[in-house]
Design a protein around this motif. Structure first.
Motif, PDB file in Angstrom:
ATOM      1  N   LEU A 183      -7.009   2.244  13.374  1.00  0.00           N
ATOM      2  CA  LEU A 183      -5.789   1.493  13.694  1.00  0.00           C
ATOM      3  C   LEU A 183      -5.159   1.856  15.044  1.00  0.00           C
ATOM      4  N   TYR A 212      -6.333   7.056  12.386  1.00  0.00           N
ATOM      5  CA  TYR A 212      -5.176   7.037  11.485  1.00  0.00           C
ATOM      6  C   TYR A 212      -5.644   7.628  10.164  1.00  0.00           C
ATOM      7  N   ARG A 234       0.889  -1.162   0.000  1.00  0.00           N
ATOM      8  CA  ARG A 234       0.000   0.000   0.000  1.00  0.00           C
ATOM      9  C   ARG A 234       0.929   1.215   0.000  1.00  0.00           C
ATOM     10  N   VAL A 261       1.458   4.652   0.693  1.00  0.00           N
ATOM     11  CA  VAL A 261       0.731   5.607   1.530  1.00  0.00           C
ATOM     12  C   VAL A 261       1.699   6.566   2.203  1.00  0.00           C
ATOM     13  N   HIS A 302      -7.997  -7.439   7.709  1.00  0.00           N
ATOM     14  CA  HIS A 302      -7.376  -7.133   9.005  1.00  0.00           C
ATOM     15  C   HIS A 302      -8.430  -6.705  10.002  1.00  0.00           C
ATOM     16  N   GLN A 308      -3.207   7.590  -0.079  1.00  0.00           N
ATOM     17  CA  GLN A 308      -2.724   6.423  -0.826  1.00  0.00           C
ATOM     18  C   GLN A 308      -2.750   6.710  -2.323  1.00  0.00           C
ATOM     19  N   HIS A 342      -7.083  -3.434  -4.215  1.00  0.00           N
ATOM     20  CA  HIS A 342      -7.314  -2.274  -5.086  1.00  0.00           C
ATOM     21  C   HIS A 342      -6.691  -2.505  -6.456  1.00  0.00           C
ATOM     22  N   ARG A 391     -12.273   4.644   2.791  1.00  0.00           N
ATOM     23  CA  ARG A 391     -11.528   5.462   1.838  1.00  0.00           C
ATOM     24  C   ARG A 391     -12.419   6.571   1.328  1.00  0.00           C
ATOM     25  N   HIS A 430      -6.021  -8.490   1.177  1.00  0.00           N
ATOM     26  CA  HIS A 430      -5.785  -8.870   2.571  1.00  0.00           C
ATOM     27  C   HIS A 430      -7.007  -8.481   3.398  1.00  0.00           C
ATOM     28  N   ASP A 434      -7.254   7.361   3.320  1.00  0.00           N
ATOM     29  CA  ASP A 434      -7.634   6.232   4.170  1.00  0.00           C
ATOM     30  C   ASP A 434      -7.874   6.740   5.583  1.00  0.00           C
ATOM     31  N   LEU A 469      -8.602   5.016   9.272  1.00  0.00           N
ATOM     32  CA  LEU A 469      -8.693   3.748  10.012  1.00  0.00           C
ATOM     33  C   LEU A 469      -8.738   4.016  11.511  1.00  0.00           C
ATOM     34  N   HIS A 524     -10.111  -7.151   1.067  1.00  0.00           N
ATOM     35  CA  HIS A 524     -10.119  -6.000   0.150  1.00  0.00           C
ATOM     36  C   HIS A 524      -8.814  -5.903  -0.622  1.00  0.00           C
TER      37      HIS A 524
HETATM   38  C1  1HN Z   1      -4.582  -0.938   4.675  1.00  0.00           C
HETATM   39  O1  1HN Z   1      -4.965  -2.217   4.631  1.00  0.00           O
HETATM   40  C2  1HN Z   1      -4.838  -0.111   3.593  1.00  0.00           C
HETATM   41  O2  1HN Z   1      -5.983  -1.754   2.368  1.00  0.00           O
HETATM   42  C3  1HN Z   1      -4.458   1.215   3.672  1.00  0.00           C
HETATM   43  O3  1HN Z   1      -5.544   0.091   1.394  1.00  0.00           O
HETATM   44  C4  1HN Z   1      -3.830   1.723   4.779  1.00  0.00           C
HETATM   45  C5  1HN Z   1      -2.910   1.387   6.973  1.00  0.00           C
HETATM   46  C6  1HN Z   1      -2.615   0.588   8.018  1.00  0.00           C
HETATM   47  C7  1HN Z   1      -2.984  -0.739   8.008  1.00  0.00           C
HETATM   48  C8  1HN Z   1      -3.653  -1.261   6.916  1.00  0.00           C
HETATM   49  C9  1HN Z   1      -5.501  -0.632   2.371  1.00  0.00           C
HETATM   50  C10 1HN Z   1      -3.554   0.887   5.864  1.00  0.00           C
HETATM   51  C11 1HN Z   1      -3.929  -0.449   5.822  1.00  0.00           C
END
Ligand code: 1HN
Length: 351
Positions: A173, A99, A77, A79, A116, A103, A157, A122, A114, A169, A171, A155
């Motif tokens: 987090l 967070y 990613r 970012v 999480h 991106q 992209h 977004r 992935h 983004d 999050l 997800h």
């Molecule tokens: C993440 O999975 C994405 O999927 C973007 O685009 C930013 C920042 C921290 C942890 C996972 C994404 C992220 C992230």
């Protein structure tokens, strides 16, 4: 007065004999009283979150440079994190629970699948032709669209268009990481399933029903098109000239509750020339300007936001929004920590 003197008389760590302090540490013990005022400040919290402005004009060239310096395979990613120095840049936090990152996806690139534990959304900032596939649903990305990637959903992209595509983004987090609950799982490219939540739920008031059986999906709608949110704001403003805050919330269309569990998301329209004082509330807030030009006053700070700029405000702080244009409306995307504060029972509105 008596109460006030009480606050100044707590013993300090240095008041204790060294050998006593060393023995406490050996036994993993800590005296509370030297730290009591720091963990429970008087009257209101003392947030690390500072009012910060991230102008897109100066951020964008660095993001494009990242596109040249780091291939997507080396980034997964790509970012640049909007980090609040009040928390320390290395913590990658905008606020206690939020967070933020910008991106970049270039034509032909693919950011692999992935899932999480932290929840993400977004907000599309620039470009056309990219999409994100969430839980098998292919969501096209256009300026102002909000796309959810809630906890646990696959997800990835992709980008079939010509120019760079950038999104913000958001999050939860920092919170999930603090809870020691943050992890991810890598996956295979998803098979796109038929059906799109944003089409099925596009007409508010009617929802898909399988012979009287409503959807039991936790997240029935993943993409919130900007054209719809903007039209709702325009209609509200036109129909209710007296309405002070022309605002919509992004919600789960089946339940009417917040779109995600921890962070809240809203779109706000400021009428031409409008100044709006927000109530002083406990959650921190993030403002991202979709359209127009606004000034954001956060306690003693004033930020002039241009389109695609982002800023954040700590909780318990007065915020004033002013549309600089007397001819055109301004449209603001807002993210905040309200659902979290409400669920934890610490939400406050001080008016
Ligand atoms: C993440 O999975 C994405 O999927 C973007 O685009 C930013 C920042 C921290 C942890 C996972 C994404 C992220 C992230």
């Amino acid at each position: 007065m008596q109460d006030q003197s009480r606050f100044d008389t707590l013993g300090r760590l240095e008041d204790l004999p060294l050998d006593y302090r060393e023995e406490l540490a050996r036994q993993n013990l800590v005296p509370l009283w030297p730290s009591l005022r720091a963990v429970l400040p008087a009257g209101k919290p003392q947030p690390n979150t500072r009012p910060i402005h991230w102008p897109y004009e100066t951020l964008r060239p660095l993001l494009m440079q990242a596109g040249e310096l780091t291939p997507i395979e080396k980034a997964e990613r790509r970012v640049l994190v909007l980090a609040n120095p009040g928390h320390g840049l290395e913590k990658m936090q905008a606020s206690a629970a939020m967070y933020l990152g910008m991106q970049l996806l270039l034509p032909g690139e693919w950011a692999p699948a992935h899932r999480h534990t932290p929840n993400a959304v977004r907000m599309i900032v620039e470009g056309e032709g990219a999409y994100t596939t969430v839980d098998g649903e292919k969501c096209p990305m256009s300026r102002g669209d909000l796309i959810l990637t809630p906890t646990g959903l696959w997800h990835e992209h992709g980008h079939d268009g010509d120019g760079p595509v950038v999104w913000l983004d958001v999050l939860d987090l920092p919170l999930v990481y603090y809870m020691e609950a943050s992890y991810h799982i890598d996956g295979e490219p998803q098979t796109v399933k038929p059906g799109r939540g944003d089409r099925a739920y596009a007409r508010a008031g009617v929802v898909p029903t399988q012979v009287f059986q409503r959807s039991n999906k936790a997240y029935p709608m993943l993409r919130y098109p900007w054209v719809e949110a903007r039209a709702a704001l325009e209609a509200l403003a036109a129909d209710q000239p007296e309405l002070e805050a022309v605002q919509v919330s992004y919600v789960n269309p089946e339940t009417g509750t917040d779109a995600e569990n921890i962070l809240g998301f809203y779109a706000l329209m400021l009428r031409p020339g409008q100044t709006l004082d927000l109530p002083v509330r406990s959650p921190a807030m993030v403002f991202h300007l979709i359209e127009g030009g606004i000034d954001v006053g956060i306690s003693d700070n004033s930020f002039a936001l241009a389109e695609a700029d982002t800023c954040c405000a700590p909780g318990y702080t007065p915020v004033r929004l002013r549309n600089r244009s007397t001819n055109s409306p301004a449209f603001v995307f807002i993210a905040d920590e309200t659902p979290l504060h409400r669920k934890l029972g610490v939400f406050e509105n001080r008016g």
